[in-house]
Enzyme design. Structure first.
Site, mmCIF file in Angstrom:
data_model
loop_
_atom_site.group_PDB
_atom_site.id
_atom_site.type_symbol
_atom_site.label_atom_id
_atom_site.label_comp_id
_atom_site.label_asym_id
_atom_site.label_seq_id
_atom_site.Cartn_x
_atom_site.Cartn_y
_atom_site.Cartn_z
ATOM 1 N N LYS A 150 0.849 -1.202 0.000
ATOM 2 C CA LYS A 150 0.000 0.000 0.000
ATOM 3 C C LYS A 150 0.880 1.246 0.000
ATOM 4 O O LYS A 150 0.627 2.211 -0.722
ATOM 5 C CB LYS A 150 -0.905 0.035 1.236
ATOM 6 C CG LYS A 150 -2.119 -0.849 1.115
ATOM 7 C CD LYS A 150 -2.957 -0.799 2.386
ATOM 8 C CE LYS A 150 -4.173 -1.703 2.232
ATOM 9 N NZ LYS A 150 -4.884 -1.953 3.471
ATOM 10 N N ASP A 174 -11.311 4.295 4.699
ATOM 11 C CA ASP A 174 -11.819 2.925 4.665
ATOM 12 C C ASP A 174 -13.356 2.914 4.750
ATOM 13 O O ASP A 174 -13.978 1.867 4.604
ATOM 14 C CB ASP A 174 -11.236 2.168 5.876
ATOM 15 C CG ASP A 174 -10.742 0.787 5.507
ATOM 16 O OD1 ASP A 174 -10.759 0.455 4.302
ATOM 17 O OD2 ASP A 174 -10.330 0.048 6.408
ATOM 18 N N GLN A 225 -5.442 -1.164 9.856
ATOM 19 C CA GLN A 225 -5.585 -2.490 9.258
ATOM 20 C C GLN A 225 -6.353 -3.419 10.215
ATOM 21 O O GLN A 225 -5.955 -3.586 11.361
ATOM 22 C CB GLN A 225 -4.168 -3.029 9.000
ATOM 23 C CG GLN A 225 -4.091 -4.213 8.081
ATOM 24 C CD GLN A 225 -4.399 -3.879 6.628
ATOM 25 O OE1 GLN A 225 -4.002 -2.852 6.113
ATOM 26 N NE2 GLN A 225 -5.137 -4.749 5.986
#
Ligand code: NDP
Length: 303
Positions: free
Chosen positions: A55, A122, A99
């Protein structure tokens, strides 16, 4: 020989990253700084570390700033909340991604709720999920938005695009199934959400023009569940046990690709379908958030 068109998520994601890079460059000119994405990983899981580094590399390749926080498993809830709040206050950070899943001693919901909704790339905070449910603009979870982009492209020549199509989403998670269903409702699909308690799943799936499988069960969706010509989006990522001589098992989806591709009209492969879209959309969400955070306008549909 497969009858279905293969939806090339890898190529689509590359095009999307190209667009993000252009918009990131014009953002930098306008704002006098690069857009920034912070990714937080708690724990030493090697696969997650590889994923987070990837990422970071893609963020930099798109001309944005990458901030990575690889924290030890023993990190406390207070330490993690403190970091999230620090990132909320940092003007160089436009997007924050923690995460998931977090180690079990941490309260995931409290951490997600601590993220500033303006930086919620997100799309998981109650503000983002609420706005999506209300049909208001906002930051949308990356995987379902990536699936929608692939579907919109597939149906780009159909009058009304996705409007009126029957869609079945298998899976009702906060990360994929529910937001996917919301996005499809917004496109005027008739949406059914199936899950582990659904009666006669095969029968339910069989009426769909669009099937989105987000279950986490190896090759569960079989050819005889699929209406001929249907479009199948396979979100699942499942690793098979290694065959003899293999270090790692092969990755497969929730759909029996070999069987279903003989019946479907179009299908995403695993790997190379939805997976690459997820990170590309994360970068897209970051550059969108950066514009909002600086009060800069980004034309509707620019990306
Ligand atoms: P979750 O485990 O959170 O949700 C799975 C869903 O599938 C649940 O709603 C569950 O139902 C449902 N389900 C489980 N078993 C069955 C069954 N036998 N029949 C029907 N429904 C069932 O998973 P996620 O949504 O997070 O992820 C789904 C898959 O997508 C995983 O393979 C994951 O690895 C992959 N994934 C891929 C991404 C990508 O970038 N390509 C990103 C995110 C996820 P119930 O609610 O009743 O328990």
């Amino acid at each position: 020989m497969s009858g279905a068109a293969i939806i090339d998520g890898k190529a689509f994601a590359e095009t999307l990253r190209g667009k993000v890079a252009k918009i990131a460059a014009s953002f930098e000119q306008a704002a006098g700084r690069k857009a920034g994405l912070a990714v937080v990983l708690v724990g030493e899981d090697p696969a997650s570390q590889v994923y987070v580094r990837s990422k970071g590399k893609q963020t930099v390749a798109c001309g944005m700033e990458s901030f990575q926080f690889l924290l030890p498993t023993e990190t406390t809830q207070d330490e993690l909340l403190h970091l999230v709040r620090r990132l909320n206050d940092d003007p160089a950070v436009d997007g924050i991604l923690v995460q998931l899943p977090l180690p079990s001693h941490l309260d995931e919901q409290e951490v997600v709720e601590a993220i500033d909704p303006n930086k919620d790339v997100d799309g998981l905070t109650p503000v983002s999920t609420g706005r999506l449910a209300l049909g208001l603009p906002g930051l949308v979870p990356c995987t379902p938005l990536g699936c929608l982009m692939l579907l919109a492209d597939r149906f780009r020549d159909r009058p009304g695009s996705l409007s009126g199509l029957d869609a079945v989403v298998i899976g009702r998670s906060i990360l994929v199934g529910k937001p996917m269903a919301q996005l499809l409702i917004k496109e005027s699909c008739t949406v059914t959400i199936a899950h582990s308690r659904t009666k006669d799943l095969a029968q339910v799936v069989r009426r769909a023009d669009i099937i989105v499988a987000a279950v986490g069960r190896t090759e569960m969706v079989k050819a005889d569940w699929v209406k001929p010509g249907a479009t199948v989006i396979d979100v699942g990522i499942n690793r098979l046990p290694p065959a003899e001589g293999e270090a790692k098992g092969r990755l497969v989806g929730d759909v029996d690709f070999a069987g279903v591709s003989a019946v479907a009209g179009a299908i995403t492969p695993v790997p190379g379908g939805v997976g690459p879209m997820t990170i590309a959309v994360l970068l897209r969400n970051t550059v969108v958030a950066a514009h909002r955070n600086e009060g800069l306008t980004l034309a509707e549909g620019a990306i």
